[in-house]
Design a protein around this motif. Structure first.
Motif, PDB file in Angstrom:
ATOM      1  N   ARG A 112       0.841  -1.215   0.000  1.00 49.25           N
ATOM      2  CA  ARG A 112       0.000   0.000   0.000  1.00 49.25           C
ATOM      3  C   ARG A 112       0.873   1.261   0.000  1.00 49.25           C
ATOM      4  O   ARG A 112       0.676   2.181  -0.803  1.00 49.25           O
ATOM      5  CB  ARG A 112      -0.927  -0.029   1.233  1.00 49.25           C
ATOM      6  CG  ARG A 112      -1.769   1.213   1.414  1.00 49.25           C
ATOM      7  CD  ARG A 112      -2.926   0.979   2.364  1.00 49.25           C
ATOM      8  NE  ARG A 112      -2.559   0.533   3.696  1.00 49.25           N
ATOM      9  CZ  ARG A 112      -2.093   1.337   4.656  1.00 49.25           C
ATOM     10  NH1 ARG A 112      -1.913   2.617   4.419  1.00 49.25           N
ATOM     11  NH2 ARG A 112      -1.795   0.853   5.862  1.00 49.25           N
ATOM     12  N   LEU A 113       1.884   1.294   0.897  1.00 52.99           N
ATOM     13  CA  LEU A 113       2.731   2.485   0.964  1.00 52.99           C
ATOM     14  C   LEU A 113       3.589   2.627  -0.293  1.00 52.99           C
ATOM     15  O   LEU A 113       3.831   3.736  -0.776  1.00 52.99           O
ATOM     16  CB  LEU A 113       3.625   2.431   2.209  1.00 52.99           C
ATOM     17  CG  LEU A 113       2.879   2.519   3.548  1.00 52.99           C
ATOM     18  CD1 LEU A 113       3.851   2.459   4.707  1.00 52.99           C
ATOM     19  CD2 LEU A 113       2.049   3.800   3.623  1.00 52.99           C
ATOM     20  N   GLY A 114       4.038   1.492  -0.825  1.00 48.71           N
ATOM     21  CA  GLY A 114       4.840   1.522  -2.056  1.00 48.71           C
ATOM     22  C   GLY A 114       4.042   2.111  -3.200  1.00 48.71           C
ATOM     23  O   GLY A 114       4.530   2.944  -3.964  1.00 48.71           O
ATOM     24  N   LYS A 115       2.766   1.719  -3.290  1.00 46.28           N
ATOM     25  CA  LYS A 115       1.903   2.224  -4.364  1.00 46.28           C
ATOM     26  C   LYS A 115       1.649   3.719  -4.173  1.00 46.28           C
ATOM     27  O   LYS A 115       1.758   4.508  -5.122  1.00 46.28           O
ATOM     28  CB  LYS A 115       0.583   1.453  -4.361  1.00 46.28           C
ATOM     29  CG  LYS A 115      -0.275   1.782  -5.553  1.00 46.28           C
ATOM     30  CD  LYS A 115      -1.384   0.787  -5.728  1.00 46.28           C
ATOM     31  CE  LYS A 115      -2.049   1.061  -7.072  1.00 46.28           C
ATOM     32  NZ  LYS A 115      -3.215   0.282  -7.275  1.00 46.28           N
ATOM     33  N   ALA A 116       1.360   4.100  -2.935  1.00 48.39           N
ATOM     34  CA  ALA A 116       1.030   5.507  -2.670  1.00 48.39           C
ATOM     35  C   ALA A 116       2.216   6.434  -2.936  1.00 48.39           C
ATOM     36  O   ALA A 116       2.035   7.568  -3.365  1.00 48.39           O
ATOM     37  CB  ALA A 116       0.575   5.647  -1.214  1.00 48.39           C
ATOM     38  N   HIS A 117       3.438   5.958  -2.690  1.00 44.84           N
ATOM     39  CA  HIS A 117       4.615   6.835  -2.807  1.00 44.84           C
ATOM     40  C   HIS A 117       5.493   6.499  -4.011  1.00 44.84           C
ATOM     41  O   HIS A 117       6.587   7.047  -4.145  1.00 44.84           O
ATOM     42  CB  HIS A 117       5.441   6.755  -1.515  1.00 44.84           C
ATOM     43  CG  HIS A 117       4.696   7.261  -0.317  1.00 44.84           C
ATOM     44  ND1 HIS A 117       4.690   8.594   0.042  1.00 44.84           N
ATOM     45  CD2 HIS A 117       3.895   6.623   0.573  1.00 44.84           C
ATOM     46  CE1 HIS A 117       3.935   8.746   1.120  1.00 44.84           C
ATOM     47  NE2 HIS A 117       3.435   7.570   1.465  1.00 44.84           N
ATOM     48  N   GLY A 118       5.039   5.572  -4.846  1.00 43.31           N
ATOM     49  CA  GLY A 118       5.813   5.227  -6.053  1.00 43.31           C
ATOM     50  C   GLY A 118       7.152   4.572  -5.734  1.00 43.31           C
ATOM     51  O   GLY A 118       8.153   4.811  -6.426  1.00 43.31           O
ATOM     52  N   ILE A 119       7.166   3.747  -4.694  1.00 47.18           N
ATOM     53  CA  ILE A 119       8.419   3.083  -4.303  1.00 47.18           C
ATOM     54  C   ILE A 119       8.398   1.633  -4.814  1.00 47.18           C
ATOM     55  O   ILE A 119       7.489   0.871  -4.479  1.00 47.18           O
ATOM     56  CB  ILE A 119       8.582   3.103  -2.759  1.00 47.18           C
ATOM     57  CG1 ILE A 119       8.649   4.544  -2.280  1.00 47.18           C
ATOM     58  CG2 ILE A 119       9.817   2.322  -2.325  1.00 47.18           C
ATOM     59  CD1 ILE A 119       8.506   4.705  -0.772  1.00 47.18           C
ATOM     60  N   PRO A 120       9.384   1.239  -5.627  1.00 50.85           N
ATOM     61  CA  PRO A 120       9.389  -0.134  -6.130  1.00 50.85           C
ATOM     62  C   PRO A 120       9.641  -1.133  -5.008  1.00 50.85           C
ATOM     63  O   PRO A 120      10.282  -0.794  -4.006  1.00 50.85           O
ATOM     64  CB  PRO A 120      10.547  -0.148  -7.134  1.00 50.85           C
ATOM     65  CG  PRO A 120      11.417   0.997  -6.743  1.00 50.85           C
ATOM     66  CD  PRO A 120      10.537   2.018  -6.067  1.00 50.85           C
ATOM     67  N   GLY A 121       9.130  -2.352  -5.186  1.00 47.40           N
ATOM     68  CA  GLY A 121       9.297  -3.331  -4.112  1.00 47.40           C
ATOM     69  C   GLY A 121       9.438  -4.750  -4.629  1.00 47.40           C
ATOM     70  O   GLY A 121       9.023  -5.063  -5.748  1.00 47.40           O
TER      71      GLY A 121
END
Ligand SMILES: Cc1cc2nc3c(=O)[nH]c(=O)nc-3n(C[C@H](O)[C@H](O)[C@H](O)COP(=O)(O)OP(=O)(O)OC[C@H]3O[C@@H](n4cnc5c(N)ncnc54)[C@H](O)[C@@H]3O)c2cc1C
Ligand code: FES
Length: 288
Positions: A231-240
């Motif tokens: 969820r946080l990765g999607k919201a902040h554009g952070i790859p995972g």
């Protein structure tokens, strides 16, 4: 009848020229002498084996399929997957950190130094670090911590700083802290003092994002933590990247025992964890 009609012969670690492993094949079956095997707490054992050059080419996140000795009168059907915990190339050793949970791992736990472990690997797709990532965040729990531990090695080689958030029942279950301390900061979040709550972990991740210490996310071992990072990765554009665990049989692709569902470009897709993973794009992973 020759003993290698149906399969190649296993390579013996430490004996150059033994067995047979086609050059073009990145994985092989090896017979590895056990060098050390100790309990690290009530549940986990640390196993060190001598390894062949092909096994030592393993990447963090890849796994070996281990032929576990039987702990009783019956046989242990199928190998058991265990990801590499540490790859010590200079001393030609591979290390595993595993939880003793059932018959396979109980049998594995009976191995003593001098015994031989039959393993196939390295298998699967491991973790990757992009050259422009300078600070990454690792978040895991349980056996997931053992799987993510070698990210610390990769980060050390590439000069990448890691914030490792280790979630565990208690201090002694927060595994791999020593490895991550060498390459950054370790934050232990525990059930015993309430710091493992989702709210607290979300606060920690939020701080790291605000401080620009989260170029990428890595997770394994917990559905709830995976959902939070996703969820946080999607919201902040952070790859995972997420290392999936799944019961396996062949470990090589043909049996389809290890299939899981993923969401790729809005469509549900079935993938085999053993060959298309175990490491997948975090945004494509679905919970369980
Ligand atoms: C790619 C991969 C890497 C892994 N790396 C590690 C590791 O580094 N350290 C570690 O402790 N464990 C790891 N595991 C989990 C490990 O494979 C299982 O704990 C092991 O196979 C259990 O075998 P068993 O015969 O002792 O238990 P079983 O009697 O077969 O099962 C005992 C319990 O473990 C569950 N289980 C069995 N096999 C798996 C599996 N493959 N994945 C998840 N749960 C399973 C069963 O559902 C059951 O609840 C990994 C799994 C995968 C797929
Ligand atoms: S375990 Fe057989 S296809 Fe994955």
């Amino acid at each position: 009848m020759p003993d290698h009609v149906y399969a190649t012969q296993a390579v013996v670690a430490g004996k150059p020229g033994s067995g047979h492993s086609p050059e073009q094949c990145p994985a092989e079956e090896t017979l590895c002498p056990v060098v050390a095997h100790e309990w690290v707490n009530d549940e986990y054992k640390h196993l060190v084996v001598k390894a062949t050059p092909k096994a030592l080419a393993a990447q963090p996140g890849q796994f070996f399929h281990l032929l576990c000795p039987s702990p009783d009168e019956g046989e242990v059907w199928f190998r058991r997957p265990q990801s590499v915990y540490r790859i010590a190339r200079s001393s030609a050793r591979i290390e595993f950190l595993y939880k003793v949970v059932g018959r396979g791992t109980r049998g594995l736990a009976s191995l003593e130094p001098g015994d031989t472990l039959n393993m196939v690997g390295p298998l699967g797709v491991g973790f990757t670090l992009q050259p422009d990532w300078k600070n990454v965040v690792v978040l895991g729990r349980g056996v997931g911590l053992a799987t993510m531990a070698p990210i610390s090695q990769l980060a050390g080689e590439r000069g990448v700083r890691v914030t490792a958030i280790l979630s565990a029942r208690s201090e002694e279950m927060a595994l791999a802290a020593d490895l991550f301390e060498n390459v950054g900061t370790v934050i232990k979040v525990l059930d015993s003092d309430g710091t493992s709550s989702m709210e607290n972990v979300e606060d920690i991740l939020g701080r790291l994002i605000a401080e620009k210490k989260a170029d990428a996310f890595f997770t394994c071992g917990s559905n709830r933590l995976m959902q939070l990072m996703k969820r946080l990765g999607k919201a902040h554009g952070i790859p995972g990247q997420m290392a999936m665990e799944q019961i396996m049989a062949c470990g090589l692709g043909p049996c389809y025992i290890c299939v899981r569902t993923f969401e790729v470009n809005g469509k549900l897709e079935m993938r085999r964890v053993c060959v298309e993973g175990p490491v997948f794009d975090l945004q494509e992973c679905l919970g369980w």
